[in-house]
Design a protein around this motif. Structure first.
Motif, mmCIF file in Angstrom:
data_model
loop_
_atom_site.group_PDB
_atom_site.id
_atom_site.type_symbol
_atom_site.label_atom_id
_atom_site.label_comp_id
_atom_site.label_asym_id
_atom_site.label_seq_id
_atom_site.Cartn_x
_atom_site.Cartn_y
_atom_site.Cartn_z
ATOM 1 N N ARG B 394 0.830 -1.215 0.000
ATOM 2 C CA ARG B 394 0.000 0.000 0.000
ATOM 3 C C ARG B 394 0.856 1.253 0.000
ATOM 4 O O ARG B 394 0.580 2.210 -0.712
ATOM 5 C CB ARG B 394 -0.897 0.020 1.235
ATOM 6 C CG ARG B 394 -1.962 -1.040 1.195
ATOM 7 C CD ARG B 394 -2.571 -1.249 2.551
ATOM 8 N NE ARG B 394 -3.416 -2.427 2.531
ATOM 9 C CZ ARG B 394 -3.869 -3.023 3.621
ATOM 10 N NH1 ARG B 394 -3.576 -2.567 4.815
ATOM 11 N NH2 ARG B 394 -4.638 -4.079 3.512
ATOM 12 N N ARG B 397 2.135 1.982 -3.336
ATOM 13 C CA ARG B 397 1.087 2.506 -4.230
ATOM 14 C C ARG B 397 0.795 3.956 -3.910
ATOM 15 O O ARG B 397 0.611 4.791 -4.788
ATOM 16 C CB ARG B 397 -0.159 1.649 -4.038
ATOM 17 C CG ARG B 397 -0.725 1.141 -5.329
ATOM 18 C CD ARG B 397 -1.916 0.262 -5.141
ATOM 19 N NE ARG B 397 -2.616 0.460 -3.916
ATOM 20 C CZ ARG B 397 -2.762 -0.469 -2.972
ATOM 21 N NH1 ARG B 397 -2.212 -1.647 -3.145
ATOM 22 N NH2 ARG B 397 -3.438 -0.219 -1.885
ATOM 23 N N ARG B 398 0.757 4.249 -2.623
ATOM 24 C CA ARG B 398 0.469 5.633 -2.220
ATOM 25 C C ARG B 398 1.567 6.573 -2.700
ATOM 26 O O ARG B 398 1.283 7.659 -3.213
ATOM 27 C CB ARG B 398 0.340 5.705 -0.699
ATOM 28 C CG ARG B 398 -0.890 4.977 -0.227
ATOM 29 C CD ARG B 398 -1.605 5.738 0.873
ATOM 30 N NE ARG B 398 -2.921 5.129 1.035
ATOM 31 C CZ ARG B 398 -3.364 4.646 2.175
ATOM 32 N NH1 ARG B 398 -2.620 4.736 3.264
ATOM 33 N NH2 ARG B 398 -4.564 4.119 2.242
ATOM 34 N N ARG B 404 1.991 11.069 -8.970
ATOM 35 C CA ARG B 404 1.123 11.261 -10.151
ATOM 36 C C ARG B 404 1.493 10.321 -11.308
ATOM 37 O O ARG B 404 1.426 10.701 -12.473
ATOM 38 C CB ARG B 404 1.194 12.710 -10.650
ATOM 39 C CG ARG B 404 0.737 13.744 -9.650
ATOM 40 C CD ARG B 404 -0.779 13.726 -9.610
ATOM 41 N NE ARG B 404 -1.306 14.531 -8.528
ATOM 42 C CZ ARG B 404 -1.653 15.810 -8.633
ATOM 43 N NH1 ARG B 404 -1.516 16.401 -9.782
ATOM 44 N NH2 ARG B 404 -2.132 16.463 -7.611
ATOM 45 N N ARG B 407 -2.277 5.371 -13.497
ATOM 46 C CA ARG B 407 -2.911 4.427 -12.579
ATOM 47 C C ARG B 407 -2.453 2.987 -12.831
ATOM 48 O O ARG B 407 -2.288 2.203 -11.902
ATOM 49 C CB ARG B 407 -4.437 4.528 -12.733
ATOM 50 C CG ARG B 407 -5.194 3.883 -11.601
ATOM 51 C CD ARG B 407 -4.942 4.624 -10.301
ATOM 52 N NE ARG B 407 -5.103 3.762 -9.145
ATOM 53 C CZ ARG B 407 -4.812 4.108 -7.894
ATOM 54 N NH1 ARG B 407 -4.338 5.306 -7.647
ATOM 55 N NH2 ARG B 407 -4.974 3.282 -6.910
ATOM 56 N N SER B 408 -2.266 2.634 -14.098
ATOM 57 C CA SER B 408 -1.856 1.256 -14.388
ATOM 58 C C SER B 408 -0.486 0.967 -13.776
ATOM 59 O O SER B 408 -0.222 -0.126 -13.283
ATOM 60 C CB SER B 408 -1.828 1.005 -15.893
ATOM 61 O OG SER B 408 -1.140 2.039 -16.544
ATOM 62 N N LEU B 411 -0.947 0.595 -9.963
ATOM 63 C CA LEU B 411 -1.495 -0.720 -9.622
ATOM 64 C C LEU B 411 -0.445 -1.816 -9.791
ATOM 65 O O LEU B 411 -0.357 -2.752 -8.997
ATOM 66 C CB LEU B 411 -2.700 -1.023 -10.505
ATOM 67 C CG LEU B 411 -3.949 -0.177 -10.215
ATOM 68 C CD1 LEU B 411 -5.002 -0.391 -11.298
ATOM 69 C CD2 LEU B 411 -4.536 -0.507 -8.849
ATOM 70 N N ASP B 415 0.937 -4.525 -7.098
ATOM 71 C CA ASP B 415 0.911 -5.973 -7.347
ATOM 72 C C ASP B 415 2.278 -6.601 -7.076
ATOM 73 O O ASP B 415 2.376 -7.718 -6.583
ATOM 74 C CB ASP B 415 0.537 -6.265 -8.816
ATOM 75 C CG ASP B 415 -0.954 -6.070 -9.036
ATOM 76 O OD1 ASP B 415 -1.661 -5.836 -8.039
ATOM 77 O OD2 ASP B 415 -1.393 -6.134 -10.196
ATOM 78 N N MET B 682 -10.252 -0.256 -18.280
ATOM 79 C CA MET B 682 -8.805 -0.384 -18.479
ATOM 80 C C MET B 682 -8.552 -0.986 -19.855
ATOM 81 O O MET B 682 -9.087 -2.040 -20.184
ATOM 82 C CB MET B 682 -8.200 -1.263 -17.385
ATOM 83 C CG MET B 682 -6.682 -1.349 -17.452
ATOM 84 S SD MET B 682 -5.982 -2.282 -16.079
ATOM 85 C CE MET B 682 -5.398 -0.971 -15.030
ATOM 86 N N GLN B 686 -3.131 -0.699 -21.102
ATOM 87 C CA GLN B 686 -2.970 -0.382 -19.672
ATOM 88 C C GLN B 686 -2.796 -1.663 -18.842
ATOM 89 O O GLN B 686 -2.058 -1.673 -17.869
ATOM 90 C CB GLN B 686 -4.175 0.418 -19.162
ATOM 91 C CG GLN B 686 -4.153 1.868 -19.642
ATOM 92 C CD GLN B 686 -5.426 2.611 -19.288
ATOM 93 O OE1 GLN B 686 -6.531 2.103 -19.502
ATOM 94 N NE2 GLN B 686 -5.274 3.815 -18.766
#
Lengths: 243, 776
Positions: B394, B397-398, B404, B407-408, B411, B415, B682, B686
Motif C-alpha cells: 500500500r 502505491r500511495r 502522479r 494508474r496502471s 497498480l 501488485d 482499463m 494499460q
C-alpha cells in the motif's frame, strides 16, 4: 426522449453451445429510462448486459450505444467506450481488495487520466458512505461494498449505468436500500439498465420491464402505461416460466 | 499412494506452464552446477593419468654447467629418490621457423624412455641423426610447427638446420601457452654443435616412491643445495607447480564456479518456493476438498511436492548428462595438451551427487509451502474458496499515486509487492542473476587488463629478440639508427639466489627507462638506482620481507646488497612464483657477461609499426627476431571469459524465469481484479503496462541491490585470485566498470524483465472478462 441503446437482431452463441444465449433479439432503450431485464438463470439477460457494455461481442446483429456501433470498436476502443460511457455494478461488487473504498471509486477516473477526488468525496457523501472512504473492502458490509461499487460506476458520469443483479448478494433490507439508491439516481436523470431474476424487484423500481426467456424477449412492458401493471408483468413472467 | 500419484500427475498436466518453469529453471541450475562440479572435480585427472603413465619427475633440477656430472650421480641417493634420470646436458637454443624466431631449452638425450620423465611420442619418431630434433606437442601446436619443418639454428655461429622428426609430450614441463620455455631434444652426438662455451647446463629428473609434499620437496632442494658447490642450482620445477600451472585456468575459475553454482541453486530454490506457494494459493479450495474426501496432511504435501519433483527429476536427468557433455571440450583441451587420446570422462558418482543435490534443494524449497497446504483447515478453505489476497504494497502505491504516475503503473507497483515473501524470493533470484553477470564481467575484464598490463600493451610497439651471436652494442646501434625509434628498454634475464628462497629467483634486469613500461606497483615505488629492487608479493611473503627491507642476494658467487623499494603485481610467475626486477647497474658488476635478450621499443608517434618491423628484421634476418608487440595468445583468457560469461548468462536466464514465474502467478491470482478493471475501462495496453510494471519494478529493485553486491563480490573473489600469486589487488583493478555501465545493467535488467512480463501481460489483456467473472 432519444434512443440510447439499440440491439438489432442480436444473436449470441457461446463456443460449443448448441442453443444460443440470445436468439435474434432486437430492443431499444431510451435515454433517461430505468429498464429492467428480467428472466430466470440462463435466459440470456446477463449476456444482453455484457453486449451492451462491450464486454462481449454478438455472434451476429449489431449493438449500438449512444450512436456508436460497438462491433466497429477494437479492444482498446471498447475500453475507452466503457470508461467514457458505462458504469457497471456487479452482483458480487468486485471491488479491488487491495485498494481502499476511495481508491476503488477513483479507479475509472484515473484510468481516464482524471484526478477527481472532489467528485469521489461528493459521491461518498451522496451514497452515505463517507465514513468508510479509507477502509479496505474486506472491512465493509455487503451494502457498503455495493454502495462503493455504485459510486465507482458513477465517478465518470456515465451515460448508462448497468447493474447486474446488484442486490443478489445482499440481504433484503440492504437490497432495498441499494434499489432505492438506483431509483434516486434515475430520478436525477440517470439511464439505468438493470438485470435481475426478481420480478418484484424489477416491477417495484423500474419503469420498464423486458422479460427474457431462452434468449428471446417475451415481454416488454412499460409500467407507466395504464394497461401494464406490475402484477400483470409478474403474471406474464410466471406463465412464461411455467411453460 | 495411488490417489496421491493420480492427483499429482493430473495436476501436473493441468499446470503445464508451471511445470515448464520448474523444468527450465532446474535444467539451467543443474546444468550450471554440473559444469562447475565437473571442471572442479576433473582438475587433476588427466594430468595425474599422464604423470603416472610417463613416470613423471617429482622434481626437475637445473645445475650449472661447471658442476662435475659425476658429482650429480650421487644426488638421488642424497635425497632418497627412488629413481632418477640424467644428468642431461642442456642449452638454450634459438632457431628460426616460418619467419619467426624461438628459443627452446635443447636437451641431449638418446632415447625417450627411462625410469623417470618418459617422453611420449605423439607424432613422428625420436631423432636418430645429428640433424634431427624433437619438440613438445605444446610448443608445436602453439607455434604451428609441424613434422618435417626445417629449423634454422641461430644461437651458434655455425648455423645448422634441424628437421623436426618427432613431437612429444613432456609431463614435467609447463604448458607453452601459459608461458613456459619449452624443451626440445636432440641426440647426444648433435648437442656439442648446438651450444657455445659456458652456455650449457645439466638437468636431473628425480622421482620418489610416493608423491612428496611441497615441504618435502623444499627439504630435498635444500639437501641438494648443500651437496653441490654454492649457486650450482640454477632452477627447479616441482610436479606440484607444473600441475598447478597446467590447470591454471581451472584453478582460477574454481572459486568463481563454486560461487556461481551456489547462486544458480539458490535462485532455483527461490523460484520453486514461489511457484509452490502460488500453486497452494490458487488451489485453496481444492485443498479443502482434498482433505474433505480423505487426503491426510502428509498426502496433501505429497501431491504438491510430487508436482515439483517430476519436472525437477526430468530436468536433472536431461541437464546433468548434457552439462557433462558440454564440459568435455574444456577437459578435452587439457587431455589434448598432454597428448592423451581424449577419452570423454563421465563420473556417475558426480552425476548422482548433482541429481541428489538438485532434488534435495528443490524438495526443501517445495516442502515449506506444501506444509502450509497440509495444515489448512478444510471447512475454512472450502467456505472461503480463495486464499486471502496479498494486501501489502500500500505504501508503495500511495507513494506512486502521490508522484502522479499513471494508474496502471501504480497498480502494477502494488501488485509487485502484494505478497512480500514472493517479492523477496523473486528479488533473491534477480539479485543473484544480476550480481553474477556483474562478477563475470568484472573478472573477465580484469583478466584482460592484467594481460594488457603484463604484455605492456600500449607502452611498447616492437619487441626485438636478439641472438647471443649478435653483440648488444651492434643491436643497440641498429635500433637507435632507425628514425622512428623513440625509446628502447633492454631486458636481460638472470637468476639471483636470495636467502630464505630455495630456488634461484628469476630476475628481470632493465637498461633504459624501465619505469615507462608501466609495471603495476601495489605499494612502494619503481627502482631508481643500483641496489634497489622491485619484487612480487610471493617473494616478499616467502622471504619474510617488506618494502624498505634490505636483504643479501648472490649472483655468480658475488654478494649483492639489495633493498626492496616496491611490490609489483605479477601473474607471470604463477602461484608461488618469485620475481625480482632491478636496474642494469645493480647486476653489471657481478655479472660481467650480462647481455640483453630482448629490447622493448616504443616508436615515435605516428610511426608505421609494420614498416619498422620489416626494415629492422631485414637488417639482421638471422640474428634478430623483430615482432610488433601484439595482443598475443589470449586463448587462455578466452576460455575463462567463455566459461564465466556463459554460466553468468545461464544464471541470468534463471533470474528472468523467476520474474516470469512471479508475474505469471500474480496475474493468475489477480485475474478477477484484472477483469474488473477491464470492465471499468482499463485498456489492453494499460493491462499490459500494469503487469509489466510489476515485473519491471522487481527487476529494478533487484538490480539496484545486485549491482553494488556484485561489485563487492567481484572484489572479494578477485582479492582471492590476486592472493594466489601472492598479490594485493591494486585499486585500479577494482575500477573496471564505467558509471554508465553500472547504471545500464539494472536498466537492461528492467527491460528484459518487462519483456518477460509482457507475455503474462498480454495473456491478461486478452482475458475474456465475461468468462472470468462468470466463473466467479
Amino acid at each position: 426522449m432519444s434512443e440510447l441503446v439499440r440491439l438489432t437482431e442480436v444473436t449470441k452463441v457461446y463456443q460449443g453451445g448448441i442453443t444460443g444465449a440470445l436468439n435474434g433479439v432486437s430492443v431499444a432503450v431510451e435515454k433517461g429510462e430505468f429498464a429492467a431485464i428480467m428472466g430466470p438463470s440462463g435466459s440470456g439477460k446477463s449476456t444482453m448486459l455484457n453486449l451492451v457494455a462491450g464486454l462481449d461481442r454478438p455472434s451476429s446483429g449489431t449493438v449500438t450505444v449512444g450512436g456508436t456501433d460497438l462491433g466497429k470498436l477494437g479492444e482498446a476502443g471498447l475500453a475507452r467506450f466503457r470508461r467514457d460511457h458505462i458504469g457497471f455494478v456487479f452482483q458480487f461488487f468486485y471491488l479491488l481488495p487491495n485498494l481502499t473504498a476511495l481508491e476503488n471509486i477513483l479507479i475509472p477516473a484515473q484510468l481516464k487520466g482524471n484526478v477527481v477526488p472532489g467528485r469521489a468525496r461528493e459521491l461518498l457523501e451522496q451514497l452515505a458512505i463517507k465514513e468508510v472512504a479509507d477502509r479496505y473492502p474486506a472491512l465493509l458490509s455487503g451494502g457498503q461494498q455495493q454502495r462503493v461499487a455504485i459510486a465507482r460506476a458513477l465517478i465518470n458520469n456515465p451515460t448508462l449505468l448497468l447493474a447486474d443483479e446488484p442486490t443478489g448478494a445482499l440481504d433484503t433490507h440492504t437490497g432495498d436500500q441499494v434499489m432505492e439508491l438506483l431509483g434516486e439516481l434515475h430520478r436525477h436523470g440517470q439511464t439505468i439498465l438493470l438485470v435481475t431474476h426478481d420480478a418484484k424487484l424489477a416491477t417495484r423500481h423500474a419503469a420498464r420491464v423486458i422479460s427474457v426467456m431462452d434468449g428471446k424477449i417475451v415481454d416488454d412492458a412499460r409500467l407507466e402505461s395504464p394497461d401494464r401493471t406490475a402484477s400483470e408483468v409478474i403474471r406474464v413472467r410466471g406463465e412464461e416460466v411455467s411453460r | 499412494m495411488t490417489a496421491v500419484l493420480v492427483k499429482a500427475f493430473r495436476d501436473l498436466r493441468r499446470r503445464r506452464l508451471q511445470a515448464v518453469v520448474v523444468f527450465v529453471t532446474t535444467l539451467l541450475a543443474v546444468g550450471t552446477g554440473t559444469i562447475a562440479l565437473t571442471l572442479i572435480a576433473q582438475t587433476s585427472d588427466p594430468y595425474q593419468t599422464a604423470f603416472e603413465a610417463q613416470k613423471g619427475a617429482h622434481l626437475v633440477v637445473d645445475f650449472d654447467g661447471k658442476v662435475d656430472p659425476g658429482a650429480l650421480a650421487g644426488t638421488p641417493a642424497a635425497i632418497g629418490a627412488s629413481a632418477f634420470a640424467g644428468p642431461y646436458r642442456a642449452t638454450d637454443m634459438q632457431f628460426q621457423s616460418g619467419g619467426h624466431k624461438y628459443t627452446v631449452t635443447t636437451i641431449a638425450r638418446d632415447n625417450p624412455g627411462g625410469d623417470v620423465g618418459q617422453l611420449r611420442i605423439t607424432g613422428g619418431r625420436w631423432p636418430s641423426s645429428s640433424n634431427e630434433i624433437a619438440l613438445t606437442r605444446s610448443f608445436a601446436d602453439l607455434n604451428h610447427v609441424s613434422l618435417g619443418d626445417r629449423l634454422r639454428v641461430l644461437s651458434v655461429p655455425q648455423a645448422s638446420i634441424l628437421t623436426v622428426v618427432g613431437v612429444v609430450v613432456d609431463i614435467d614441463e609447463l604448458r607453452a601457452d601459459v608461458g613456459g620455455q619449452q624443451h626440445a631434444w636432440v641426440i647426444e652426438s648433435a648437442f656439442a654443435s648446438l651450444t657455445t662455451k659456458g652456455a650449457s647446463f645439466y638437468q636431473m629428473d628425480y622421482r620418489f616412491s610416493s608423491d612428496p609434499t611441497s615441504a618435502q620437496l623444499q627439504a630435498h632442494l635444500d639437501t641438494l643445495r648443500a651437496s653441490v658447490p654454492p649457486d650450482s642450482i640454477t632452477g627447479s620445477i616441482s610436479y606440484i607447480f607444473a600441475r598447478t600451472v597446467f590447470h591454471i585456468s581451472t584453478e582460477i575459475l574454481t572459486g568463481v564456479l563454486v560461487a556461481f553454482s551456489v547462486f544458480a541453486l539458490a535462485a532455483t530454490a527461490a523460484i520453486v518456493a514461489n511457484l509452490v506457494t502460488g500453486i497452494v494459493i490458487s488451489a485453496y479450495r481444492e485443498i479443502g476438498i482434498m482433505k474433505a474426501v480423505g487426503f491426510t496432511p502428509t498426502q496433501v504435501i505429497g501431491v504438491f511436492v510430487l508436482q515439483i519433483l517430476v519436472p525437477t527429476a526430468t530436468a536433472s536427468v536431461i541437464g546433468i548428462p548434457a552439462a557433462m557433455v558440454l564440459s568435455q571440450p574444456l577437459l578435452a583441451s587439457n587431455s589434448q595438451a598432454l597428448g592423451l587420446a581424449y577419452q570423454p570422462t563421465y563420473s556417475p558418482l558426480l552425476g548422482l551427487l548433482a541429481l541428489a543435490g538438485a532434488l534435495l534443494i528443490v524438495t526443501i524449497a517445495a516442502l515449506l509451502p506444501a506444509f502450509r497446504a497440509g495444515r489448512l483447515k478444510p471447512a475454512i478453505v472450502i467456505a472461503n474458496a480463495a486464499a486471502p489476497r496479498g494486501h501489502s504494497g500500500r505504501w508503495l502505491r500511495r507513494l506512486a499515486s502521490q508522484a502522479r504516475l499513471p494508474r496502471s503503473v501504480v497498480l502494477g507497483l502494488g501488485d509487485a509487492t502484494a505478497r512480500p515473501v514472493r517479492a523477496l524470493l523473486t528479488l533473491l533470484a534477480v539479485v543473484l542473476g544480476v550480481a553474477t553477470v556483474v562478477v563475470a564481467l568484472g573478472e573477465t575484464r580484469t583478466f584482460n587488463e592484467i594481460y594488457s598490463y603484463e604484455g605492456h600493451i600500449g607502452k611498447v610497439d616492437v619487441v626485438v629478440a636478439k641472438s647471443p651471436a649478435l653483440a648488444d652494442a651492434d643491436t643497440t646501434k641498429l635500433i637507435n639508427s632507425q628514425p622512428e625509434t623513440g625509446r628502447v628498454v633492454a631486458q636481460a634475464f638472470a637468476n639471483i639466489t636470495a636467502h630464505g628462497i630455495a630456488d634461484p629467483v628469476n630476475t628481470l634486469t632493465f637498461r633504459g627507462d624501465s619505469a615507462s613500461l608501466g609495471y603495476l606497483l601495489t605499494s612502494g615505488r619503481w627502482f631508481s638506482g643500483p641496489g634497489e629492487v622491485v619484487a612480487n608479493g610471493g617473494f616478499l611473503q616467502d622471504a619474510h620481507l617488506n618494502v624498505g627491507d634490505s636483504f643479501t642476494g648472490s649472483v655468480n658467487g658475488a654478494a649483492l646488497k639489495l633493498r626492496i623499494v616496491g611490490v609489483v603485481y605479477d601473474f607471470t610467475s604463477g602461484p608461488g612464483g618469485h620475481i625480482l626486477m632491478l636496474d642494469w647497474t645493480t647486476l653489471a658488476a657481478g655479472v660481467p657477461d650480462l647481455f640483453p635478450s630482448s629490447y622493448m621499443v616504443t616508436l615515435k608517434s605516428g610511426s608505421n609499426v609494420d614498416a619498422y618491423v620489416r626494415r629492422l628484421a631485414a637488417a639482421q634476418p638471422d640474428l634478430l627476431d623483430v615482432q610488433a608487440a601484439s595482443t598475443g595468445n589470449t586463448a587462455f583468457l578466452s576460455v575463462i571469459a567463455v566459461v564465466l560469461l556463459g554460466i553468468a548468462g545461464l544464471i541470468a536466464l534463471i533470474a528472468i524465469a523467476g520474474i516470469f514465474n512471479t508475474v505469471l502467478l500474480n496475474t493468475r491470482e489477480r485475474l478477477r481484479d484484472t477483469a474488473t478493471l477491464k470492465t471499468l475501462g482499463m485498456s489492453p495496453r494499460q493491462v499490459i503496462a500494469m503487469v509489466a510494471t510489476s515485473g519491471g519494478f522487481l527487476a529494478l529493485l533487484g538490480g539496484l541491490i545486485a549491482v553494488p553486491a556484485g561489485v563487492a563480490l567481484y572484489r572479494v573473489l578477485f582479492d582471492q585470485l590476486s592472493a594466489l600469486g601472492g598479490n594485493t589487488t591494486p585499486p585500479s583493478f577494482y575500477d573496471v566498470f564505467a558509471t554508465w555501465e553500472l547504471i545500464a545493467i539494472p536498466i537492461v535488467g528492467v527491460a528484459v524483465a518487462i519483456a518477460a512480463a509482457t507475455i503474462p501481460g498480454r495473456w491478461a489483456a486478452r482475458t475474456n472478462v465475461v468468462e472470468v467473472l462468470h466463473a466467479e
